[in-house]
Enzyme design. Structure first.
Site, PDB file in Angstrom:
ATOM      1  N   GLY A 194      35.425  42.947  38.374  1.00  0.00           N
ATOM      2  CA  GLY A 194      35.917  44.143  37.863  1.00  0.00           C
ATOM      3  C   GLY A 194      36.748  43.431  36.561  1.00  0.00           C
TER       4      GLY A 194
ATOM      5  N   ASN B 169      43.901  52.425  42.901  1.00  0.00           N
ATOM      6  CA  ASN B 169      43.772  51.407  43.985  1.00  0.00           C
ATOM      7  C   ASN B 169      44.913  51.338  44.930  1.00  0.00           C
ATOM      8  OD1 ASN B 169      44.871  50.203  41.447  1.00  0.00           O
ATOM      9  ND2 ASN B 169      45.557  48.501  42.356  1.00  0.00           N
TER      10      ASN B 169
ATOM     11  N   GLN C 149      37.284  50.986  42.755  1.00  0.00           N
ATOM     12  CA  GLN C 149      37.548  51.394  44.029  1.00  0.00           C
ATOM     13  C   GLN C 149      36.943  52.616  44.439  1.00  0.00           C
ATOM     14  OE1 GLN C 149      39.813  50.141  45.989  1.00  0.00           O
ATOM     15  NE2 GLN C 149      40.709  48.614  44.852  1.00  0.00           N
TER      16      GLN C 149
ATOM     17  N   HIS D 144      33.434  42.735  45.530  1.00  0.00           N
ATOM     18  CA  HIS D 144      34.154  42.431  46.649  1.00  0.00           C
ATOM     19  C   HIS D 144      35.162  43.851  47.033  1.00  0.00           C
ATOM     20  CE1 HIS D 144      38.693  41.956  45.104  1.00  0.00           C
ATOM     21  NE2 HIS D 144      38.019  41.863  43.982  1.00  0.00           N
TER      22      HIS D 144
ATOM     23  N   THR E 288      24.603  31.831  32.289  1.00  0.00           N
ATOM     24  CA  THR E 288      23.274  31.763  33.343  1.00  0.00           C
ATOM     25  C   THR E 288      23.858  32.492  34.477  1.00  0.00           C
ATOM     26  OG1 THR E 288      22.959  29.218  32.737  1.00  0.00           O
ATOM     27  CG2 THR E 288      22.150  30.244  34.717  1.00  0.00           C
TER      28      THR E 288
ATOM     29  N   CYS F 233      46.962  42.758  43.052  1.00  0.00           N
ATOM     30  CA  CYS F 233      47.165  41.901  41.984  1.00  0.00           C
ATOM     31  C   CYS F 233      48.611  41.589  41.667  1.00  0.00           C
ATOM     32  CB  CYS F 233      46.377  42.635  40.808  1.00  0.00           C
ATOM     33  SG  CYS F 233      44.744  42.952  41.131  1.00  0.00           S
TER      34      CYS F 233
END
Length: 385
Positions: A84, A164, A192, A214, A250, A335
């Site tokens: 994100g 969030n 979220q 996640h 990649t 966070c």
């Protein structure tokens, strides 16, 4: 034979209650199963043409198709990223650098994730002008204030879909109608909301949308930025021509495969009504026990069904959680862990420092049970009241 140490660990695991799904989710076993062949067997570089790279391009194509079918976009609008934060950076910086000949004004809100606010601050250092919109006591953006903030120099509006911390959901479709009338691009961080409420790319009317693995039972380190076809966005990563030249690097095939499967599962498996019943039960139990000494934060109806943000009045949220180590929850965004400062989200909603200090966010998920909610509430009432 199971040792006493193993028995104790098993006992601890059974007593633990995970109520921090907004911070991160466990990986769904079906997602892991889908990923495994690309961890052990198909290990080559997707850009190579020999036997070690067989089926890799096909796997990436399938993941892109699964996301497109689930959220209602075209497969070629899906750009895979590392998560994100990268998607938000790509959207904001990419639109600015590709469109600054048209203007240098960006509009966002005071309650955005740091991966939106910090790129905006960075662009301000380069000469961009950023307007940070206020929100009301529920965390909702004032649409009249948004419309009034748009000028001939505005090139981008970035407003998250669901917060969030509080779970408040913005009226993105109405916001999109405003930006469309003014010819301004709209980005929404939907990390979220994907998998928790109905999110349809076409119906929302946005130009760019962020999602993160996640947050929906895929691994950490993978996400996507959905970019409406024809939208001018400068690549965030420069190098080779991966992702149709939009994101060099990649491809992380196992994680991309996992993300595709996770989103497919989220749209076919998760039940909003069941999730809402869990948070409603928790609020019922806590409000009965604490009565006037607890308040709910965020919008009562226009919110994520899995999120319950409350303030225990005259208490400290961190101290409450320290008294109940069995429960995994948070006093705010993960966070911001380690900071004792007041959450910018709660500050923007004009909570007093005293009320904000007692705030705890509980967020439930796919594996949360009614029994766990009852047990969690009993522990909170026993140790925090």
């Amino acid at each position: 034979m199971m040792t006493s140490e193993h028995r104790e660990q098993n006992k601890d695991a059974k007593s633990r209650i995970y109520l921090d799904y907004n911070a991160s989710t466990p990986i769904d076993p079906a997602v892991i199963e889908e990923m495994l062949p690309y961890v052990y067997g198909h290990f080559g570089n997707p850009s190579s043409s020999h036997w070690a790279s067989e089926k890799l391009e096909e796997a990436i194509h399938l993941a892109r198709h699964r996301i497109a079918v689930s959220i209602g976009c075209h497969p070629n609008e899906v750009v895979f990223t590392s998560g994100g934060s990268e998607s938000n950076n790509h959207a904001i910086k990419g639109v600015y650098f590709a469109n600054k000949h048209r203007g240098n004004h960006i509009i966002t809100t005071k309650i955005e994730h740091p991966s939106v606010l910090q790129p905006c601050a960075f662009l301000e250092s380069l000469g961009a002008r950023v307007t940070y919109l206020d929100v009301d006591a529920y965390g909702i953006v004032d649409l009249e204030q948004l419309q009034a903030a748009i000028t001939d120099e505005t090139i981008l509006v970035s407003i998250m879909h669901a917060n969030n911390e509080t779970g408040t959901v913005q009226s993105i479709q109405e916001i999109a109608e405003i930006t469309r009338r003014h010819g301004v691009l709209l980005h929404t961080d939907a990390a979220q909301s994907i998998g928790k409420i109905d999110v349809n790319w076409h119906d929302m009317g946005v130009d760019l949308m962020t999602l993160a693995g996640h947050k929906l039972y895929a691994p950490k380190g993978v996400g996507a930025l959905i970019i409406k076809e024809g939208t001018a966005v400068t690549p965030h990563n420069h190098g080779a021509s991966h992702e149709s030249g939009r994101r060099a690097g990649t491809e992380n095939v196992p994680y991309i495969v996992g993300l595709g499967k996770a989103i497919e599962l989220a749209y076919s498996r998760d039940n909003i009504a069941d999730t809402l019943a869990l948070t409603n039960l928790m609020w019922e139990r806590l409000s009965e026990a604490f009565q006037s000494r607890i308040r709910r934060n965020g919008h009562p109806d226009q919110r994520l069904p899995n999120t319950l943000n409350v303030s225990f009045l005259d208490r400290i949220g961190q101290e409450i959680l320290a008294q109940i180590p069995e429960i995994a929850a948070t006093t705010g965004s993960a966070c911001h862990t380690g900071s004792s400062a007041m959450s910018p989200v709660l500050k923007a909603m004009e909570l007093t420092p005293e009320v904000a200090a007692g705030t705890v966010r509980f967020s439930v998920g796919r594996y949360t049970t009614m029994e766990e909610i009852e047990r969690a509430c009993a522990l909170i009432v026993e140790r925090a009241r």
